[in-house]
Design a protein around this motif. Structure first.
Motif, PDB file in Angstrom:
ATOM      1  N   SER A  60       4.490   6.231  10.635  1.00  0.00           N
ATOM      2  CA  SER A  60       4.570   4.776  10.507  1.00  0.00           C
ATOM      3  C   SER A  60       5.979   4.335  10.122  1.00  0.00           C
ATOM      4  CB  SER A  60       3.558   4.299   9.458  1.00  0.00           C
ATOM      5  OG  SER A  60       3.697   2.919   9.231  1.00  0.00           O
ATOM      6  N   VAL A  61       6.622   5.097   9.243  1.00  0.00           N
ATOM      7  CA  VAL A  61       7.982   4.755   8.822  1.00  0.00           C
ATOM      8  C   VAL A  61       8.949   4.872  10.002  1.00  0.00           C
ATOM      9  CG1 VAL A  61       9.892   5.368   7.289  1.00  0.00           C
ATOM     10  CG2 VAL A  61       7.540   5.443   6.434  1.00  0.00           C
ATOM     11  N   CYS A  62       8.807   5.944  10.778  1.00  0.00           N
ATOM     12  CA  CYS A  62       9.653   6.111  11.973  1.00  0.00           C
ATOM     13  C   CYS A  62       9.480   4.956  12.938  1.00  0.00           C
ATOM     14  CB  CYS A  62       9.300   7.414  12.684  1.00  0.00           C
ATOM     15  SG  CYS A  62       9.613   8.898  11.735  1.00  0.00           S
ATOM     16  N   GLY A  91       0.797  -1.220   0.000  1.00  0.00           N
ATOM     17  CA  GLY A  91       0.000   0.000   0.000  1.00  0.00           C
ATOM     18  C   GLY A  91       0.829   1.269   0.000  1.00  0.00           C
ATOM     19  N   THR A  92       1.885   1.314   0.812  1.00  0.00           N
ATOM     20  CA  THR A  92       2.686   2.536   0.933  1.00  0.00           C
ATOM     21  C   THR A  92       4.164   2.297   0.649  1.00  0.00           C
ATOM     22  OG1 THR A  92       2.991   2.163   3.308  1.00  0.00           O
ATOM     23  CG2 THR A  92       1.108   3.499   2.645  1.00  0.00           C
ATOM     24  N   ALA A  93       4.540   1.116   0.180  1.00  0.00           N
ATOM     25  CA  ALA A  93       5.959   0.832  -0.034  1.00  0.00           C
ATOM     26  C   ALA A  93       6.142  -0.193  -1.146  1.00  0.00           C
ATOM     27  CB  ALA A  93       6.610   0.319   1.252  1.00  0.00           C
ATOM     28  N   LEU A 115      12.158   6.968   2.379  1.00  0.00           N
ATOM     29  CA  LEU A 115      13.286   6.458   3.141  1.00  0.00           C
ATOM     30  C   LEU A 115      13.574   5.063   2.602  1.00  0.00           C
ATOM     31  CD1 LEU A 115      15.034   7.541   5.452  1.00  0.00           C
ATOM     32  CD2 LEU A 115      13.725   6.097   7.001  1.00  0.00           C
ATOM     33  N   GLU A 116      14.796   4.843   2.129  1.00  0.00           N
ATOM     34  CA  GLU A 116      15.181   3.555   1.570  1.00  0.00           C
ATOM     35  C   GLU A 116      15.732   2.673   2.692  1.00  0.00           C
ATOM     36  OE1 GLU A 116      17.977   4.598  -1.464  1.00  0.00           O
ATOM     37  OE2 GLU A 116      16.414   5.099  -2.907  1.00  0.00           O
ATOM     38  N   LYS A 142      13.524  -1.487   0.747  1.00  0.00           N
ATOM     39  CA  LYS A 142      12.119  -1.115   0.914  1.00  0.00           C
ATOM     40  C   LYS A 142      11.992   0.400   0.793  1.00  0.00           C
ATOM     41  CE  LYS A 142       8.115  -1.604   3.983  1.00  0.00           C
ATOM     42  NZ  LYS A 142       7.582  -2.239   5.208  1.00  0.00           N
ATOM     43  N   MET A 143      11.238   0.847  -0.206  1.00  0.00           N
ATOM     44  CA  MET A 143      11.026   2.277  -0.428  1.00  0.00           C
ATOM     45  C   MET A 143       9.797   2.711   0.374  1.00  0.00           C
ATOM     46  SD  MET A 143      13.380   3.283  -2.603  1.00  0.00           S
ATOM     47  CE  MET A 143      12.728   4.749  -3.387  1.00  0.00           C
TER      48      MET A 143
END
Length: 425
Positions: free
Chosen positions: A66-68, A38-40, A103-104, A56-57
């Protein structure tokens, strides 16, 4: 140690992401797309120090919080042997205002594919019961580690369980992972993938969900059924929340499974979370405790993965041989057309030649589709295999077709010439 620090929460005063995570600057390259969510999106990549990795992008523009959270959980858990290693991250700035910044996340690459792929590779057959027990045991070890730190994964499913080429099991995707409330020991965020979610994790009209680590155990039980039957319960249904909430817990359809396995699933799929076993308890269940040595099971899985990876190369060779056969027939018929150019058989020879040129082109296209991945081409390095795909070999027959057709002007000959000139692009 990861090669970059965990990301701090960004505020207007703390500066931009580029001050915390640096761009890769050639140290990381992305290659083949492995999967998309959905987001990556996840790519196979190459890192200048780590070699082959998964990248993972993670879209920061869409959901930075969520990424943090995922990065923090990766830093906390990824040293466990059953969790894919986290190596660090790079910032990918947005090229313009309309684009997203990413964020890769650089992760361990698991070349054996996902558990979902392993189930799919059986082509409708179930996995061996010992394989199912082995996968469940390794996932339980990872979950026991996560649960010990008072966190819940919340997205246990076959696509999030990976295999290395040697058959080791790695848990991935901590994007839904959440800390339990320190006071109540519960989580109130309703999220996950519906077919694998526990009844208590769904949002109700009158109240928020309230659940603990036992939700991961239910998801593991559903994954075990998926390994045994090739699909999850209610796989053909789209809206499954009411079915999961109101129906009895799913059970195995076949009666050929051992009583230990049936008992294990019953312990995982109790609708009352308080009656459901924990990861620590399930590791002592006879279905898990009495498994054959892990080395034996891993060797079986490794052999299976090797056979699956060889399938496209073998199929590609068969298709290439068919292409060679049709090219040979095309050459013979073109020769015949040249010899009988003034005879009554001219159009028939041309028609045969055109038909075999078309068949050759079709088979060569199919061969190239099967042989496109780099790992498949590695199986074709021997000279005896590569002779089927040498470009000069195919071009020689096309050149002969062009030589013949170039001197003639009939409609059939023009069509044959056009087909020859197009080649096998």
């Amino acid at each position: 140690m990861p090669f970059c620090a965990p990301r701090r929460k960004r505020t207007a005063e703390s500066g931009c992401l580029s001050e915390i995570y640096k761009p890769p600057d050639g140290r990381l390259t992305k290659e083949k797309l492995l999967g998309e969510g959905g987001t990556a999106a996840v790519f196979m990549g190459h890192h200048h120090r780590r070699g082959k990795v998964a990248v993972k992008m993670a879209n920061i523009t869409w959901d930075e919080e969520s990424v943090c959270r995922e990065v923090n959980f990766l830093l906390k858990f990824s040293r466990h042997r059953n969790i894919a290693s986290y190596y660090g991250a790079y910032h990918h700035p947005a090229p313009n205002e309309e684009s997203s910044e990413y964020l890769e996340l650089v992760l361990e690459y698991c070349s054996g594919g996902s558990l979902y792929d392993l189930i799919d590779s059986t082509e409708g057959q179930s996995l061996k019961e010992t394989w199912i027990g082995y996968v469940c045991r390794e996932v339980l070890k990872a979950l026991n580690h996560v649960h010990h730190h008072r966190a819940v994964h919340r997205d246990i499913k076959s696509p999030n369980v990976m295999l290395t080429k040697k058959g080791n099991i790695k848990l991935i995707d901590f994007g839904h992972c959440w800390d339990l409330d320190p006071q109540t020991g519960k989580c109130n965020e309703g999220d996950g993938t519906a077919h694998w979610m526990a009844p208590e994790t769904f949002r109700r009209k009158d109240r928020k969900p309230e659940y603990d680590t036992k939700c991961d155990i239910w998801s593991l039980g559903i994954t075990a059924i998926e390994m045994a039957e090739g699909k999850t319960p209610y796989a053909d249904q789209k809206l499954v929340s009411d079915l999961i909430i109101n129906n009895d817990p799913p059970r195995l359809k076949s009666r050929t499974w051992s009583q230990h396995f049936v008992s294990f699933l019953k312990s995982c799929l109790e609708k009352d979370p308080s009656q459901r076993w924990s990861a620590k308890e399930l590791l002592q269940h006879p279905f898990i405790a009495e498994l054959p040595p892990a080395k034996t099971i891993r060797a079986e899985i490794e052999e299976h993965l090797r056979a699956v990876q060889n399938r496209p190369a073998e199929q590609g060779l068969r298709v290439a041989r068919w292409a060679r056969k049709h090219l040979q027939r095309a050459r013979e018929h073109l020769r015949g057309a040249r010899e009988h150019i003034r005879g009554t058989m001219e159009h028939l020879w041309l028609r045969w030649a055109m038909e075999h040129l078309g068949q050759a082109r079709k088979h060569l296209r199919g061969a190239m589709e099967h042989l496109r991945p780099r790992w498949a081409m590695e199986h074709l390095r021997p000279r005896w295999a590569m002779k089927h795909l040498r470009p000069c070999w195919a071009m020689e027959h096309l050149r002969r077709a062009c030589d013949f057709c170039a001197t003639e002007t009939s409609a059939e000959q023009k069509e044959a010439q056009q087909m020859a000139l197009e080649g096998f692009a």
